[in-house]
Design a protein around this motif. Structure first.
Motif, PDB file in Angstrom:
ATOM      1  N   LEU A  76       0.826  -1.204   0.000  1.00 26.26           N
ATOM      2  CA  LEU A  76       0.000   0.000   0.000  1.00 26.26           C
ATOM      3  C   LEU A  76       0.857   1.250   0.000  1.00 26.26           C
ATOM      4  N   ASN A  77       1.924   1.261   0.800  1.00 22.72           N
ATOM      5  CA  ASN A  77       2.743   2.463   0.925  1.00 22.72           C
ATOM      6  C   ASN A  77       4.213   2.095   1.145  1.00 22.72           C
ATOM      7  N   PRO A  78       5.009   2.122   0.104  1.00 20.11           N
ATOM      8  CA  PRO A  78       6.425   1.757   0.231  1.00 20.11           C
ATOM      9  C   PRO A  78       7.251   2.762   1.025  1.00 20.11           C
ATOM     10  N   HIS A  79       6.666   3.905   1.361  1.00 22.27           N
ATOM     11  CA  HIS A  79       7.390   4.905   2.143  1.00 22.27           C
ATOM     12  C   HIS A  79       7.346   4.605   3.647  1.00 22.27           C
ATOM     13  N   VAL A  80       6.562   3.618   4.037  1.00 24.70           N
ATOM     14  CA  VAL A  80       6.448   3.233   5.445  1.00 24.70           C
ATOM     15  C   VAL A  80       7.423   2.097   5.738  1.00 24.70           C
ATOM     16  N   GLN A  81       8.209   2.251   6.794  1.00 24.66           N
ATOM     17  CA  GLN A  81       9.072   1.168   7.239  1.00 24.66           C
ATOM     18  C   GLN A  81       8.252   0.242   8.137  1.00 24.66           C
ATOM     19  N   VAL A  82       8.100  -0.993   7.743  1.00 24.19           N
ATOM     20  CA  VAL A  82       7.296  -1.951   8.497  1.00 24.19           C
ATOM     21  C   VAL A  82       8.216  -2.908   9.243  1.00 24.19           C
ATOM     22  N   VAL A  83       7.967  -3.050  10.542  1.00 27.00           N
ATOM     23  CA  VAL A  83       8.767  -3.938  11.386  1.00 27.00           C
ATOM     24  C   VAL A  83       7.875  -5.078  11.861  1.00 27.00           C
ATOM     25  N   VAL A  84       8.278  -6.292  11.576  1.00 30.34           N
ATOM     26  CA  VAL A  84       7.495  -7.478  11.928  1.00 30.34           C
ATOM     27  C   VAL A  84       7.990  -8.064  13.241  1.00 30.34           C
ATOM     28  N   HIS A  85       7.056  -8.281  14.156  1.00 26.60           N
ATOM     29  CA  HIS A  85       7.347  -8.973  15.408  1.00 26.60           C
ATOM     30  C   HIS A  85       6.484 -10.233  15.421  1.00 26.60           C
ATOM     31  N   ASP A  86       7.014 -11.317  14.907  1.00 32.46           N
ATOM     32  CA  ASP A  86       6.272 -12.584  14.849  1.00 32.46           C
ATOM     33  C   ASP A  86       6.450 -13.293  16.189  1.00 32.46           C
ATOM     34  N   ILE A  87       5.785 -12.764  17.197  1.00 30.77           N
ATOM     35  CA  ILE A  87       5.978 -13.233  18.563  1.00 30.77           C
ATOM     36  C   ILE A  87       4.727 -12.907  19.372  1.00 30.77           C
ATOM     37  N   ARG A  88       4.479 -13.678  20.384  1.00 32.34           N
ATOM     38  CA  ARG A  88       3.369 -13.389  21.275  1.00 32.34           C
ATOM     39  C   ARG A  88       3.848 -12.439  22.365  1.00 32.34           C
ATOM     40  N   VAL A  89       3.133 -11.376  22.594  1.00 34.39           N
ATOM     41  CA  VAL A  89       3.503 -10.434  23.648  1.00 34.39           C
ATOM     42  C   VAL A  89       3.214 -11.071  25.005  1.00 34.39           C
ATOM     43  N   ASP A  90       4.218 -11.044  25.883  1.00 36.17           N
ATOM     44  CA  ASP A  90       4.017 -11.545  27.234  1.00 36.17           C
ATOM     45  C   ASP A  90       4.737 -10.630  28.214  1.00 36.17           C
ATOM     46  N   ALA A  91       4.645 -10.958  29.483  1.00 36.20           N
ATOM     47  CA  ALA A  91       5.227 -10.104  30.520  1.00 36.20           C
ATOM     48  C   ALA A  91       6.737  -9.995  30.388  1.00 36.20           C
ATOM     49  N   ALA A  92       7.374 -10.995  29.791  1.00 35.88           N
ATOM     50  CA  ALA A  92       8.831 -11.009  29.679  1.00 35.88           C
ATOM     51  C   ALA A  92       9.346 -10.129  28.546  1.00 35.88           C
ATOM     52  N   ASN A  93       8.564  -9.967  27.463  1.00 35.82           N
ATOM     53  CA  ASN A  93       9.093  -9.235  26.307  1.00 35.82           C
ATOM     54  C   ASN A  93       8.376  -7.923  26.005  1.00 35.82           C
ATOM     55  N   ALA A  94       7.259  -7.668  26.667  1.00 34.70           N
ATOM     56  CA  ALA A  94       6.440  -6.495  26.327  1.00 34.70           C
ATOM     57  C   ALA A  94       7.219  -5.190  26.427  1.00 34.70           C
ATOM     58  N   ALA A  95       7.947  -5.006  27.503  1.00 34.17           N
ATOM     59  CA  ALA A  95       8.670  -3.741  27.706  1.00 34.17           C
ATOM     60  C   ALA A  95       9.693  -3.508  26.604  1.00 34.17           C
ATOM     61  N   ASP A  96      10.431  -4.553  26.220  1.00 30.98           N
ATOM     62  CA  ASP A  96      11.447  -4.407  25.182  1.00 30.98           C
ATOM     63  C   ASP A  96      10.827  -4.062  23.834  1.00 30.98           C
ATOM     64  N   ILE A  97       9.719  -4.722  23.499  1.00 34.14           N
ATOM     65  CA  ILE A  97       9.070  -4.457  22.207  1.00 34.14           C
ATOM     66  C   ILE A  97       8.503  -3.042  22.178  1.00 34.14           C
ATOM     67  N   ILE A  98       7.768  -2.683  23.204  1.00 36.71           N
ATOM     68  CA  ILE A  98       7.034  -1.422  23.228  1.00 36.71           C
ATOM     69  C   ILE A  98       7.950  -0.208  23.343  1.00 36.71           C
ATOM     70  N   SER A  99       9.086  -0.370  23.994  1.00 32.50           N
ATOM     71  CA  SER A  99       9.978   0.771  24.248  1.00 32.50           C
ATOM     72  C   SER A  99      10.523   1.402  22.959  1.00 32.50           C
ATOM     73  N   ALA A 100      10.451   0.698  21.856  1.00 35.44           N
ATOM     74  CA  ALA A 100      10.982   1.229  20.598  1.00 35.44           C
ATOM     75  C   ALA A 100       9.979   2.116  19.871  1.00 35.44           C
ATOM     76  N   TYR A 101       8.792   2.316  20.461  1.00 33.94           N
ATOM     77  CA  TYR A 101       7.716   3.028  19.764  1.00 33.94           C
ATOM     78  C   TYR A 101       7.217   4.227  20.572  1.00 33.94           C
ATOM     79  N   ASP A 102       6.526   5.136  19.862  1.00 32.14           N
ATOM     80  CA  ASP A 102       5.977   6.347  20.477  1.00 32.14           C
ATOM     81  C   ASP A 102       4.515   6.174  20.875  1.00 32.14           C
ATOM     82  N   LEU A 103       3.838   5.212  20.253  1.00 33.62           N
ATOM     83  CA  LEU A 103       2.400   5.035  20.423  1.00 33.62           C
ATOM     84  C   LEU A 103       2.064   3.576  20.150  1.00 33.62           C
ATOM     85  N   VAL A 104       1.094   3.047  20.914  1.00 32.06           N
ATOM     86  CA  VAL A 104       0.702   1.648  20.760  1.00 32.06           C
ATOM     87  C   VAL A 104      -0.803   1.568  20.549  1.00 32.06           C
TER      88      VAL A 104
END
Length: 245
Positions: A96-124
């Motif tokens: 749809l839009n090649p100007h968007v950088q898309v990052v794939v996280h093929d993982i289930r969010v859990d208590a152990a990884n949520a902080a690391d995944i989310i910390s790289a973003y401004d909005l969820v």
């Protein structure tokens, strides 16, 4: 952060939009947004955020596309059945839009990884379908001071709200927390499942699009986000009501 000629044509309707314009589009281009769940609610949210020109779009989902998803999860194709939802959603967004950088996280969010995944973003944006995951995502967002757009659907009805407890309201009090709406004793066993009760396909399009709208408002600093307010949509009547909390 200049726009290429192609971007200027692509976003022309935004650039001429009074109250949004170039500054709003620049904010979108600089934004890093994470969508948790590439299913019913994630599908329209991902589509509209990619189309709008969010600079970096993260997609988290470890599920695979099934045939029964396609009645409502419109970014996935029939030939994607069996493929990972995150990869399928990323392929849609990039096409749809090649100007968007898309990052794939093929993982289930859990208590152990949520902080690391989310910390790289401004909005969820959270479009998951269970309270356990929602609670984990909300906890990580609250700890990181990141706004969270939350949507939920059931049968013919849906709702959208924004959690931003790191912000203060006009009266100086903190904005509500996830736990203010969903107390610890709330459990998935108390809620009807989509598999058991069914869901009307276009409903998720309405609610997921509203989630994307809230995200754009937060990124561009326009309007009044649904902080401390729930927009409730009744699909049978077409009415939208508001509940404060």
């Amino acid at each position: 952060m200049a726009f290429s000629p192609q971007e200027s044509r692509r976003y022309a309707r935004h650039l001429v939009l009074k109250g949004f314009g170039g500054s709003g589009q620049q904010a979108l281009k600089a934004a890093r947004v994470l969508v948790v769940g590439a299913g019913g609610l994630g599908s329209p949210a991902i589509a509209y955020l990619a189309g709008a020109g969010v600079g970096t779009l993260g997609i988290v989902d470890n599920d695979t596309v099934s045939l029964s998803n396609l009645q409502r999860q419109v970014i996935h194709r029939t030939d994607a059945v069996g493929a990972g939802k995150a990869e399928s959603a990323a392929a849609f967004a990039s096409a749809l839009n090649p100007h968007v950088q898309v990052v794939v996280h093929d993982i289930r969010v859990d208590a152990a990884n949520a902080a690391d995944i989310i910390s790289a973003y401004d909005l969820v944006l959270d479009g998951t379908d269970n309270l356990a995951t929602r609670r984990i995502v909300a906890t990580a967002c609250e700890a990181a001071g990141i706004p969270l757009v939350s949507g939920a659907v059931s049968m013919f009805d849906g709702q959208v709200t924004v959690f931003a407890p790191h912000l203060t309201r006009a009266d100086g009090t903190p904005a509500p927390r996830f736990a203010d709406l969903y107390p610890p004793e709330a459990d998935d066993a108390d809620l009807p499942s989509c598999e058991a009760t069914g869901i009307l396909g276009p409903l998720v399009g309405v609610i997921g699009s509203m989630m994307a709208m809230e995200a754009v408002k937060l990124i561009a600093g326009i309007g009044e986000p649904l902080i401390g307010r729930i927009a409730v949509y009744d699909g049978k009547t077409g009415r939208v009501s508001e509940i404060g909390f």
